[in-house]
Scaffold this motif. Structure first.
Motif, mmCIF file in Angstrom:
data_model
loop_
_atom_site.group_PDB
_atom_site.id
_atom_site.type_symbol
_atom_site.label_atom_id
_atom_site.label_comp_id
_atom_site.label_asym_id
_atom_site.label_seq_id
_atom_site.Cartn_x
_atom_site.Cartn_y
_atom_site.Cartn_z
ATOM 1 N N ILE A 1 0.857 -1.189 0.000
ATOM 2 C CA ILE A 1 0.000 0.000 0.000
ATOM 3 C C ILE A 1 0.892 1.237 0.000
ATOM 4 C CG2 ILE A 1 -1.747 1.284 1.283
ATOM 5 C CD1 ILE A 1 -2.702 -1.368 2.447
ATOM 6 N N SER A 2 0.732 2.063 -1.012
ATOM 7 C CA SER A 2 1.526 3.287 -1.133
ATOM 8 C C SER A 2 0.585 4.470 -1.283
ATOM 9 C CB SER A 2 2.462 3.192 -2.340
ATOM 10 O OG SER A 2 3.216 4.365 -2.483
ATOM 11 N N ASN A 3 0.801 5.487 -0.447
ATOM 12 C CA ASN A 3 -0.064 6.681 -0.448
ATOM 13 C C ASN A 3 -1.531 6.304 -0.243
ATOM 14 O OD1 ASN A 3 2.153 8.404 -0.985
ATOM 15 N ND2 ASN A 3 1.997 7.974 -3.188
ATOM 16 N N GLY A 4 -1.727 5.288 0.616
ATOM 17 C CA GLY A 4 -3.092 4.893 0.956
ATOM 18 C C GLY A 4 -3.765 4.014 -0.067
ATOM 19 N N GLU A 5 -3.085 3.666 -1.154
ATOM 20 C CA GLU A 5 -3.695 2.842 -2.192
ATOM 21 C C GLU A 5 -2.791 1.660 -2.529
ATOM 22 O OE1 GLU A 5 -4.582 5.143 -5.601
ATOM 23 O OE2 GLU A 5 -6.111 6.383 -4.609
ATOM 24 N N SER A 6 -3.433 0.569 -2.919
ATOM 25 C CA SER A 6 -2.713 -0.616 -3.351
ATOM 26 C C SER A 6 -2.811 -0.701 -4.866
ATOM 27 C CB SER A 6 -3.303 -1.873 -2.702
ATOM 28 O OG SER A 6 -2.710 -3.025 -3.237
ATOM 29 N N ARG A 7 -1.681 -0.556 -5.547
ATOM 30 C CA ARG A 7 -1.695 -0.526 -7.011
ATOM 31 C C ARG A 7 -2.254 -1.807 -7.631
ATOM 32 N NH1 ARG A 7 2.632 -1.708 -10.394
ATOM 33 N NH2 ARG A 7 4.054 -1.610 -8.625
ATOM 34 N N PRO A 8 -1.854 -3.028 -7.179
ATOM 35 C CA PRO A 8 -2.353 -4.231 -7.834
ATOM 36 C C PRO A 8 -3.775 -4.612 -7.423
ATOM 37 C CG PRO A 8 -0.282 -4.620 -6.670
ATOM 38 C CD PRO A 8 -0.833 -3.322 -6.207
ATOM 39 N N GLY A 9 -4.267 -4.069 -6.324
ATOM 40 C CA GLY A 9 -5.597 -4.452 -5.847
ATOM 41 C C GLY A 9 -5.572 -4.712 -4.352
ATOM 42 N N THR A 10 -6.645 -5.296 -3.848
ATOM 43 C CA THR A 10 -6.780 -5.535 -2.415
ATOM 44 C C THR A 10 -6.340 -6.951 -2.059
ATOM 45 O OG1 THR A 10 -9.085 -6.218 -2.705
ATOM 46 C CG2 THR A 10 -8.666 -3.887 -2.215
ATOM 47 N N PHE A 11 -6.062 -7.132 -0.796
ATOM 48 C CA PHE A 11 -5.657 -8.447 -0.296
ATOM 49 C C PHE A 11 -6.856 -9.391 -0.289
ATOM 50 C CE2 PHE A 11 -5.408 -11.360 3.346
ATOM 51 C CZ PHE A 11 -4.252 -12.055 3.022
ATOM 52 N N GLU A 12 -6.631 -10.638 -0.686
ATOM 53 C CA GLU A 12 -7.687 -11.644 -0.677
ATOM 54 C C GLU A 12 -7.511 -12.553 0.537
ATOM 55 O OE1 GLU A 12 -7.813 -13.802 -4.290
ATOM 56 O OE2 GLU A 12 -8.180 -12.040 -5.552
ATOM 57 N N ALA A 13 -8.621 -12.789 1.258
ATOM 58 C CA ALA A 13 -8.575 -13.644 2.442
ATOM 59 C C ALA A 13 -7.975 -15.005 2.081
ATOM 60 C CB ALA A 13 -9.968 -13.816 3.024
ATOM 61 N N THR A 14 -7.125 -15.517 2.973
ATOM 62 C CA THR A 14 -6.371 -16.730 2.688
ATOM 63 C C THR A 14 -6.540 -17.739 3.816
ATOM 64 O OG1 THR A 14 -4.716 -15.422 1.492
ATOM 65 C CG2 THR A 14 -4.078 -17.644 2.173
ATOM 66 N N LYS A 15 -6.810 -18.978 3.444
ATOM 67 C CA LYS A 15 -6.926 -20.051 4.431
ATOM 68 C C LYS A 15 -5.547 -20.577 4.784
ATOM 69 C CE LYS A 15 -9.117 -24.559 5.239
ATOM 70 N NZ LYS A 15 -9.980 -25.624 4.669
#
Length: 224
Positions: free
Chosen positions: A205-219
């Motif tokens: 996360i850079s400058n409050g934004e994630s360039r590739p997208g958001t984190f996906e919940a992981t088991k």
């Protein structure tokens, strides 16, 4: 003919008594336990002990119907992950632990979370012990923050630079636990040490934004 009579005060020498015969039969390995000696009794005890353990486990399954604990990383925030000669990092996680059992509680006597880039360790944090009741979900929030001297080989450096360009890092988190189960209201088991592994893909996360997208919940992979 006059029969010769022997008087009690006269010596009489009868035929010699042959010595007892000795048996030279070779002993077989199973002859040692023919009379239930120490070897045989030990085997019998071990078989009874194994049978008791099997019956106990079967009763636990029949009475308590244990279900596997489920652990997920539901959120991850990586705001700093920079490598020069040291690795500077700031990673916060939300880890949910779900106990789906109706009659089994869990004592988490010790919890340590460790973070790795590949197989390179860079941070650990100890979390507060707790008791988790029946059909309960608990959220843990470990935060890894600081800097660590990490030695990266040529291949590791290549991977790091590739992931830096993509903006998503492969970070592995392990939970080392010391836990006990509470069966019903009174019975407590011995302490076990399961290890939990969570293979994460965390966007920076850079400058409050994630360039590739958001984190996906992981088991996570669990051993209990």
């Amino acid at each position: 003919m006059e029969e010769k009579q022997f008087h009690l005060d006269e010596a009489y020498y009868g035929p010699s008594i042959p010595p007892p015969t000795r048996s030279y039969r070779r002993h077989r390995s199973d002859d040692w336990c023919d009379d239930c000696g120490s070897c045989c009794c030990l085997i019998s005890f071990l078989l009874q002990l194994i049978g008791l353990v099997v019956v106990t486990i079967a009763l636990v399954f029949l009475i308590f119907h244990p279900s596997k604990v489920k652990i997920h990383v539901t959120d991850a925030s990586l705001t700093l992950f920079n490598f020069t000669t040291t690795l500077n990092y700031n990673l916060a996680l939300n880890i949910t632990i779900r106990n789906p059992n109706k009659m089994i509680g869990i004592y988490y006597d010790s919890i340590e979370a460790s973070a790795f880039f590949g197989d390179r360790w860079f941070g650990s944090v100890s979390l507060t012990p707790f008791y988790q009741g029946h059909k309960n979900t608990t959220v843990l929030g470990p935060v890894f923050e600081g800097q660590q001297l990490v030695s990266l080989g040529a291949s590791d450096s290549s991977v790091f630079n590739s992931e830096k360009s993509a903006g998503v890092y492969d970070i592995n988190v392990k939970l080392n636990l010391r836990i006990r189960f509470k069966l019903g209201n009174y019975l407590k088991t011995w302490r076990i040490k399961p290890e939990i592994k969570c293979d994460l893909k965390v966007p920076l996360i850079s400058n409050g934004e994630s360039r590739p997208g958001t984190f996906e919940a992981t088991k996570c992979h669990t051993s209990f």
